[in-house]
Design a protein around this motif. Structure first.
Motif, mmCIF file in Angstrom:
data_model
loop_
_atom_site.group_PDB
_atom_site.id
_atom_site.type_symbol
_atom_site.label_atom_id
_atom_site.label_comp_id
_atom_site.label_asym_id
_atom_site.label_seq_id
_atom_site.Cartn_x
_atom_site.Cartn_y
_atom_site.Cartn_z
ATOM 1 N N ASP A 181 0.847 -1.184 0.000
ATOM 2 C CA ASP A 181 0.000 0.000 0.000
ATOM 3 C C ASP A 181 0.885 1.238 0.000
ATOM 4 O OD1 ASP A 181 -1.775 2.072 0.456
ATOM 5 O OD2 ASP A 181 -3.058 0.881 1.767
ATOM 6 N N ALA A 182 0.908 1.965 -1.121
ATOM 7 C CA ALA A 182 1.806 3.111 -1.263
ATOM 8 C C ALA A 182 1.476 4.220 -0.274
ATOM 9 C CB ALA A 182 1.750 3.643 -2.694
ATOM 10 N N ALA A 209 9.484 -1.686 -4.367
ATOM 11 C CA ALA A 209 9.400 -2.411 -5.636
ATOM 12 C C ALA A 209 9.718 -3.888 -5.435
ATOM 13 C CB ALA A 209 10.347 -1.784 -6.657
ATOM 14 N N LEU A 210 10.699 -4.163 -4.578
ATOM 15 C CA LEU A 210 11.055 -5.552 -4.305
ATOM 16 C C LEU A 210 9.913 -6.278 -3.579
ATOM 17 C CD1 LEU A 210 13.144 -7.823 -4.298
ATOM 18 C CD2 LEU A 210 14.060 -6.878 -2.174
ATOM 19 N N ILE A 211 9.293 -5.595 -2.606
ATOM 20 C CA ILE A 211 8.174 -6.197 -1.880
ATOM 21 C C ILE A 211 7.033 -6.520 -2.844
ATOM 22 C CG2 ILE A 211 6.367 -5.722 -0.183
ATOM 23 C CD1 ILE A 211 8.421 -4.161 1.415
ATOM 24 N N ARG A 212 6.760 -5.587 -3.758
ATOM 25 C CA ARG A 212 5.691 -5.831 -4.727
ATOM 26 C C ARG A 212 6.033 -6.985 -5.655
ATOM 27 N NH1 ARG A 212 3.946 0.358 -6.424
ATOM 28 N NH2 ARG A 212 2.497 0.702 -4.671
ATOM 29 N N ALA A 213 7.297 -7.056 -6.072
ATOM 30 C CA ALA A 213 7.698 -8.164 -6.940
ATOM 31 C C ALA A 213 7.561 -9.501 -6.219
ATOM 32 C CB ALA A 213 9.136 -7.948 -7.414
ATOM 33 N N LYS A 226 5.052 -12.488 -7.170
ATOM 34 C CA LYS A 226 5.557 -13.855 -7.360
ATOM 35 C C LYS A 226 4.812 -14.835 -6.455
ATOM 36 C CE LYS A 226 8.459 -16.942 -8.947
ATOM 37 N NZ LYS A 226 8.442 -17.384 -10.359
ATOM 38 N N ALA A 227 4.603 -14.446 -5.207
ATOM 39 C CA ALA A 227 3.867 -15.316 -4.283
ATOM 40 C C ALA A 227 2.430 -15.504 -4.737
ATOM 41 C CB ALA A 227 3.916 -14.740 -2.871
ATOM 42 N N MET A 249 -6.805 -5.715 -5.825
ATOM 43 C CA MET A 249 -6.859 -5.096 -7.158
ATOM 44 C C MET A 249 -6.340 -3.663 -7.137
ATOM 45 S SD MET A 249 -10.643 -6.474 -8.294
ATOM 46 C CE MET A 249 -10.594 -5.649 -9.900
ATOM 47 N N GLY A 250 -5.969 -3.168 -5.957
ATOM 48 C CA GLY A 250 -5.494 -1.791 -5.840
ATOM 49 C C GLY A 250 -6.611 -0.774 -5.841
ATOM 50 N N GLY A 251 -7.834 -1.189 -5.473
ATOM 51 C CA GLY A 251 -8.972 -0.286 -5.506
ATOM 52 C C GLY A 251 -9.483 0.081 -4.128
ATOM 53 N N ARG A 252 -10.681 0.678 -4.103
ATOM 54 C CA ARG A 252 -11.305 1.118 -2.853
ATOM 55 C C ARG A 252 -12.778 0.722 -2.845
ATOM 56 N NH1 ARG A 252 -10.146 7.420 -2.555
ATOM 57 N NH2 ARG A 252 -10.953 7.187 -4.686
#
Length: 554
Positions: free
Chosen positions: A209-210, A348-352, A356-357, A532-535
């Motif tokens: 969550d940015a 970026a690494l956490i998101r990657a 992957k998971a 999904m990155g939404g609200r």
């Protein structure tokens, strides 16, 4: 063959080894306590040498000066050999500095008062107290020096040979020295506090969550830089997209920007270092105008910025209202910007890793669905078919509906398995047609009416997004009928500038509003929307439940 050890043999070291050994022996300890003790001893040794080679006036007090100097020398030597174990900033050190004041005051008094050759050693007390207690030590040392000067020089002003000019100049010298040393003491204390803040800068929770990440990061940076407002802008190196964040008293404002023209305007300023003050102000004004931030008031005299670059992003940190104008503030801003750049790399690494998971979990789920659920549904369908064949024609109708539902579930599971196994991007699909088909199936399954509206009617989206929207519709319909007793749902899907807005309204009994501003239910829907990155927002609780879901386009 045995070797003989020669007694008394000293190996010859090369010149480089001798030089390194000598440097190790002569290395000065960085301990401030040892610095004060050594400085005191060196000053007393030079004073003893000077008074031995050139005895001071008046001669009548020369023996007393020798005795006092010998006692002070022993005191200084003892502090070097066995320094006190108190903390460096402890008030107990006032004892040793009080001895310094009394010893030097007596030496000055016994050796020509205001014209004494020991007067240059008096600033040692000022230096030592400043080094130990910062600006407070400078004030204490200055007061001690002025009191000592007044006590010694008062009689010298009225003994017939006035030295008023010497008294005034030395008083001014102590005051100026105290002010300058106090400034450096305050800077040292401030730097120590900044170093402590840098050391306490803990990693934000491992989240994708940015906004949560930026709130923690920019909040700490604001306290570190002593600035109420910060602007962070960064662009992804892989594409013409990026983000801008404003941190201020009102909280965080975050915007993801995919407009190529915006990044063409700011691309040069992101990589240029340093940036002129005029250019910094112009860039901030352009950012505020593009994002419609009316409260972004810029004072050119209080703006600083620093550039950072990493493997995935390049950007710049702007300090909008820099209250700290010390010369080291720019270096601290640069350190903070670099730390933020490193955190971007970590995000970026956490998101990657999360992607992957998620892919691995999807593969595992696909395998489980294929090997267990799909096979069991197939077996159940065969048994249901056999049971239906053995029943009279008029009793088969309920089983036909169940058989149709099971066949549809098998078809959907097969489609999910096939889409998960392929690595190619899914083609664009007609959302209006596909969602209308699913709405009809849900109407038959749950015995309710579903009115669907899609704007624009010819909207297309990747198959992955269609699958997610279908799951949202499935869960919302099931919740409305089972928990709310709804018989009708109105579903509206609209395309926005950067995503989709899905509104679902039912005619059920609704829910009681939660005491929290952000209720946890419906859990499954909220978790899916978050992934999904939404609200998701509840816009009406009763009569009937109304929810609004906003998701970005992939």
């Amino acid at each position: 063959m045995a070797t003989r050890k020669l007694s008394g043999f000293v190996p010859i070291q090369p010149p480089g080894g001798i030089w390194r050994s000598l440097r190790e022996r002569l290395r000065v300890s960085p301990s401030p306590e040892r610095l004060i003790s050594t400085g005191r001893l060196v000053a007393v040794l030079f004073a003893a040498l000077a008074i031995f080679l050139d005895p001071t006036r008046p001669a009548g007090f020369l023996n007393e000066a020798h005795y006092l100097l010998a006692v002070y020398l022993a005191f200084s030597l003892s502090l070097v050999i066995a320094p006190p174990s108190w903390p460096f900033g402890s008030s107990l050190h006032l004892i040793s500095h009080g001895v310094d004041v009394l010893a030097l005051a007596a030496l000055v008094y016994l050796t020509d008062e205001l014209s004494s050759p020991f007067f240059p050693f008096l600033p040692f007390i000022l230096l030592a107290t400043t080094l130990r207690w910062g600006i407070l030590g400078a004030v204490i040392g200055a007061l001690a020096m002025e009191a000592l000067l007044l006590a010694i020089g008062w009689g010298d002003l009225w003994d017939g040979d006035s030295e008023l000019n010497v008294f005034i100049m030395r008083s001014a010298y102590f005051l100026v020295a105290a002010a300058m040393l106090g400034y450096f003491g305050a800077c040292r204390a401030s730097n120590s506090k900044r170093f402590a803040q840098l050391a306490s800068w803990s990693f934000a929770p491992a989240t994708t969550d940015a906004q949560v990440w930026l709130t923690d990061l920019l909040g700490h940076a604001s306290g570190l830089l002593r600035a109420e407002r910060l602007v962070l802008i960064w662009q992804d190196k892989k594409g013409a997209s990026g983000s801008v964040a404003l941190w201020g008293p009102e909280g965080l404002r975050y915007s993801a920007i995919e407009d190529p023209s915006f990044w063409r305007t700011h691309a040069a300023s992101l990589v240029q270092n340093p940036l002129s003050r005029k250019k910094e102000v112009a860039q901030l004004q352009a950012i505020g105008a593009a994002l419609q931030w009316p409260n972004l008031i810029i004072d050119a005299a209080m703006v600083r910025s620093a550039h950072f670059a990493g493997a995935t992003a390049v950007g710049r940190l702007y300090v909008v209202d820099a209250n700290n104008r010390h010369e080291d503030a720019q270096h601290l801003t640069q350190i903070t910007a670099l730390r933020i750049g490193h955190e971007l790399e970590r995000l970026a690494l956490i998101r990657a890793v999360a992607d992957k998971a998620r892919d691995q979990e999807r593969v595992r789920l696909t395998r489980d669905l294929h090997d267990s659920v799909l096979q069991e549904l197939t077996a159940a369908s065969l048994k249901l078919k056999a049971a239906r064949a053995a029943m009279p024609e008029e009793a088969r109708e309920p089983l036909n509906g169940v058989s149709h539902i099971m066949a549809e579930q098998q078809r959907r599971i097969r489609l999910f398995v096939e889409n998960s196994r392929t690595r190619e991007s899914l083609p664009l699909r007609d959302l209006s047609l596909l969602l209308a088909e699913r709405a009809d199936e849900l109407s038959d399954q749950w015995g309710c009416d579903i009115a669907l509206s899609v704007q624009p009617p010819d909207m297309e989206a990747p198959g992955s997004l269609h699958r997610e929207l279908t799951q949202l519709l499935n869960e919302a319909t099931a919740n409305a009928v089972r928990h709310g007793g709804a018989t009708r749902l109105a579903v509206e899907l609209q395309q926005q500038d950067k995503g989709l807005c899905l509104t679902i309204v039912d005619n059920g009994c609704g829910r009681v509003p939660s005491a929290d501003d952000e209720p946890t239910w419906p859990r499954s829907l909220r978790a899916r929307v978050r992934d999904m990155g939404g609200r998701l927002a509840i816009t009406r609780y009763a009569p009937g439940l109304a929810m609004k879901i906003e998701v970005p386009l992939p």
